[in-house]
Enzyme design. Structure first.
Site, PDB file in Angstrom:
ATOM      1  N   ASP A  19       0.867  -1.182   0.000  1.00  0.00           N
ATOM      2  CA  ASP A  19       0.000   0.000   0.000  1.00  0.00           C
ATOM      3  C   ASP A  19       0.900   1.227   0.000  1.00  0.00           C
ATOM      4  OD1 ASP A  19      -2.411   1.587   0.356  1.00  0.00           O
ATOM      5  OD2 ASP A  19      -1.843   1.841   2.453  1.00  0.00           O
ATOM      6  N   SER A  20       0.298   2.393  -0.210  1.00  0.00           N
ATOM      7  CA  SER A  20       1.054   3.639  -0.113  1.00  0.00           C
ATOM      8  C   SER A  20       1.583   3.837   1.306  1.00  0.00           C
ATOM      9  CB  SER A  20       0.150   4.817  -0.459  1.00  0.00           C
ATOM     10  OG  SER A  20      -0.915   4.878   0.483  1.00  0.00           O
ATOM     11  N   TYR A  51      -0.653   8.458  -2.025  1.00  0.00           N
ATOM     12  CA  TYR A  51      -0.708   8.263  -3.474  1.00  0.00           C
ATOM     13  C   TYR A  51      -1.877   9.077  -4.076  1.00  0.00           C
ATOM     14  CZ  TYR A  51       2.408   4.088  -3.707  1.00  0.00           C
ATOM     15  OH  TYR A  51       3.471   3.208  -3.684  1.00  0.00           O
ATOM     16  N   GLY A  52      -2.867   9.360  -3.226  1.00  0.00           N
ATOM     17  CA  GLY A  52      -4.136   9.921  -3.707  1.00  0.00           C
ATOM     18  C   GLY A  52      -4.021  11.228  -4.462  1.00  0.00           C
ATOM     19  N   CYS A  82      -4.367  -1.367  -2.034  1.00  0.00           N
ATOM     20  CA  CYS A  82      -4.520   0.073  -2.176  1.00  0.00           C
ATOM     21  C   CYS A  82      -5.440   0.320  -3.366  1.00  0.00           C
ATOM     22  CB  CYS A  82      -3.137   0.697  -2.425  1.00  0.00           C
ATOM     23  SG  CYS A  82      -3.166   2.459  -2.769  1.00  0.00           S
ATOM     24  N   ASN A  83      -6.564   0.987  -3.124  1.00  0.00           N
ATOM     25  CA  ASN A  83      -7.508   1.265  -4.210  1.00  0.00           C
ATOM     26  C   ASN A  83      -6.867   2.160  -5.268  1.00  0.00           C
ATOM     27  OD1 ASN A  83     -10.564   0.504  -3.186  1.00  0.00           O
ATOM     28  ND2 ASN A  83      -9.192   0.963  -1.499  1.00  0.00           N
ATOM     29  N   THR A  84      -6.075   3.124  -4.804  1.00  0.00           N
ATOM     30  CA  THR A  84      -5.483   4.101  -5.719  1.00  0.00           C
ATOM     31  C   THR A  84      -4.471   3.421  -6.636  1.00  0.00           C
ATOM     32  OG1 THR A  84      -5.724   5.676  -3.899  1.00  0.00           O
ATOM     33  CG2 THR A  84      -4.410   6.387  -5.780  1.00  0.00           C
ATOM     34  N   CYS A 195     -10.979   3.295   0.298  1.00  0.00           N
ATOM     35  CA  CYS A 195      -9.544   3.480   0.537  1.00  0.00           C
ATOM     36  C   CYS A 195      -9.199   2.587   1.719  1.00  0.00           C
ATOM     37  CB  CYS A 195      -9.253   4.940   0.860  1.00  0.00           C
ATOM     38  SG  CYS A 195      -7.585   5.244   1.508  1.00  0.00           S
ATOM     39  N   THR A 196      -8.111   1.843   1.600  1.00  0.00           N
ATOM     40  CA  THR A 196      -7.819   0.849   2.637  1.00  0.00           C
ATOM     41  C   THR A 196      -7.392   1.473   3.970  1.00  0.00           C
ATOM     42  OG1 THR A 196      -5.590   0.639   1.687  1.00  0.00           O
ATOM     43  CG2 THR A 196      -7.239  -0.994   1.016  1.00  0.00           C
ATOM     44  N   HIS A 197      -7.108   2.760   3.975  1.00  0.00           N
ATOM     45  CA  HIS A 197      -6.821   3.426   5.256  1.00  0.00           C
ATOM     46  C   HIS A 197      -8.096   3.590   6.100  1.00  0.00           C
ATOM     47  CE1 HIS A 197      -2.988   4.626   3.404  1.00  0.00           C
ATOM     48  NE2 HIS A 197      -2.588   5.102   4.577  1.00  0.00           N
TER      49      HIS A 197
HETATM   50  N1  DGL Z   1      -4.719   3.344   0.961  1.00  0.00           N
HETATM   51  C1  DGL Z   1      -4.801   3.955  -0.318  1.00  0.00           C
HETATM   52  C2  DGL Z   1      -6.065   3.510  -1.059  1.00  0.00           C
HETATM   53  O1  DGL Z   1      -6.659   2.499  -0.749  1.00  0.00           O
HETATM   54  C3  DGL Z   1      -4.747   5.436  -0.475  1.00  0.00           C
HETATM   55  C4  DGL Z   1      -4.129   6.352   0.448  1.00  0.00           C
HETATM   56  C5  DGL Z   1      -3.256   7.370  -0.248  1.00  0.00           C
HETATM   57  O2  DGL Z   1      -3.750   8.405  -0.726  1.00  0.00           O
HETATM   58  O3  DGL Z   1      -2.078   7.094  -0.321  1.00  0.00           O
HETATM   59  O4  DGL Z   1      -6.464   4.162  -2.005  1.00  0.00           O
END
Ligand code: DGL
Length: 285
Positions: A19-20, A51-52, A82-84, A195-197
């Site tokens: 993930d990011s 990453y967003g 990570c979705n992004t 978003c996985t966060h």
């Molecule tokens: N955890 C990341 C996701 O699922 C994004 C967080 C980020 O912006 O880095 O998209």
């Protein structure tokens, strides 16, 4: 019996998860629960998070470098937690490694449709995910098929708060209030954590909903971590490379950010005592 040999060694190989930053730990915890015998390598690209708000080309380049690094460590499968990064880079990763099992995460729009009674669904994610062709295509197709309305909400700054470990702070509550309240005001009865966060602030989201007079049953919240773990299990079974039952798997961790950030996250988010974990600071620039 001899033919089983190569499979046995692949089965013992670890699974890479990245993930990011620390968000992918929300997926990792489901994988550990479902597949306790698998060894996992977690890579947090915290030195380059979030990453967003990064250009797509940067996310593709980071994702390919991380995938390559984890392959060198001998992984048998890769979870892009990570979705992004999934939206931006999964096609490039699959193209670069056609024989590797590669699983991504996407905002759970389909499970949300099944849960929503009002047909109005809030989708919380990074701007990069919501603006991606992959997301827009899925949203357009599903809205046509099912007549639901998706309300995309870019949650700028929220992943940063979670990276900092601020799961309950006033600043995080204010940010969440700003993003969630308009979705509820527009009639959303289902919120997708895209978003996985974000699963790490689920208790705070529930608290805010309760303060605004909503019962837990009034608003469904969709997190796909468990579905991703089950998908991984299916693919490992299909490829005959599921780890046999026996001793618990190990967890190795890598970060491009400060070592303390990841070890605190392991401790605070997953209740893992980092003394038992391998935490390696890694400059993958
Ligand atoms: N955890 C990341 C996701 O699922 C994004 C967080 C980020 O912006 O880095 O998209």
């Amino acid at each position: 019996m001899q033919a089983a040999q190569p499979h046995a060694s692949i089965a013992n190989a670890p699974i890479g998860v990245f993930d990011s930053g620390v968000g992918g730990l929300s997926v990792l915890q489901h994988i550990r629960q479902l597949l306790p015998h698998e060894s996992l390598l977690y890579f947090a690209d915290s030195g380059f998070a979030p990453y967003g708000d990064k250009p797509e080309a940067v996310i593709v380049q980071r994702s390919l470098a991380i995938a390559q690094f984890l392959l060198v460590q001998g992984i048998k499968a890769l979870v892009v937690a990570c979705n992004t990064a999934t939206a931006a880079a999964i096609a490039a990763i699959r193209q670069a490694h056609p024989s590797l099992i590669v699983i991504g995460v996407e905002p759970g729009l389909k499970p949300a449709i099944a849960l929503s009674k009002t047909g109005i669904i809030g989708v919380m994610a990074t701007r990069r995910t919501l603006e991606s062709q992959k997301f827009i295509a899925l949203k357009t197709q599903l809205s046509k098929e099912s007549k639901v309305s998706f309300l995309p909400q870019a949650c700028v700054g929220l992943a940063d708060q979670i990276e900092k470990g601020e799961l309950q702070s006033q600043a995080t509550a204010l940010l969440l209030q700003r993003y969630v309240a308009p979705l509820i005001a527009q009639g959303a009865d289902t919120l997708v954590l895209g978003c996985t966060h974000y699963p790490f602030v689920l208790p705070l989201i529930r608290q805010l909903l309760q303060q605004s007079g909503k019962q837990a049953s009034d608003v469904s919240i969709v997190d796909t971590g468990d579905a991703v773990a089950r998908h991984l299990q299916r693919l490992l079974m299909q490829d005959c490379c599921l780890h046999a039952a026996g001793s618990p798997g190990t967890l190795g961790t890598y970060t491009t950010g400060p070592r303390s950030g990841l070890s605190n996250a392991l401790h605070n988010l997953l209740k893992l005592d980092d003394a038992k974990e391998l935490v390696q600071a890694l400059a993958l620039a």
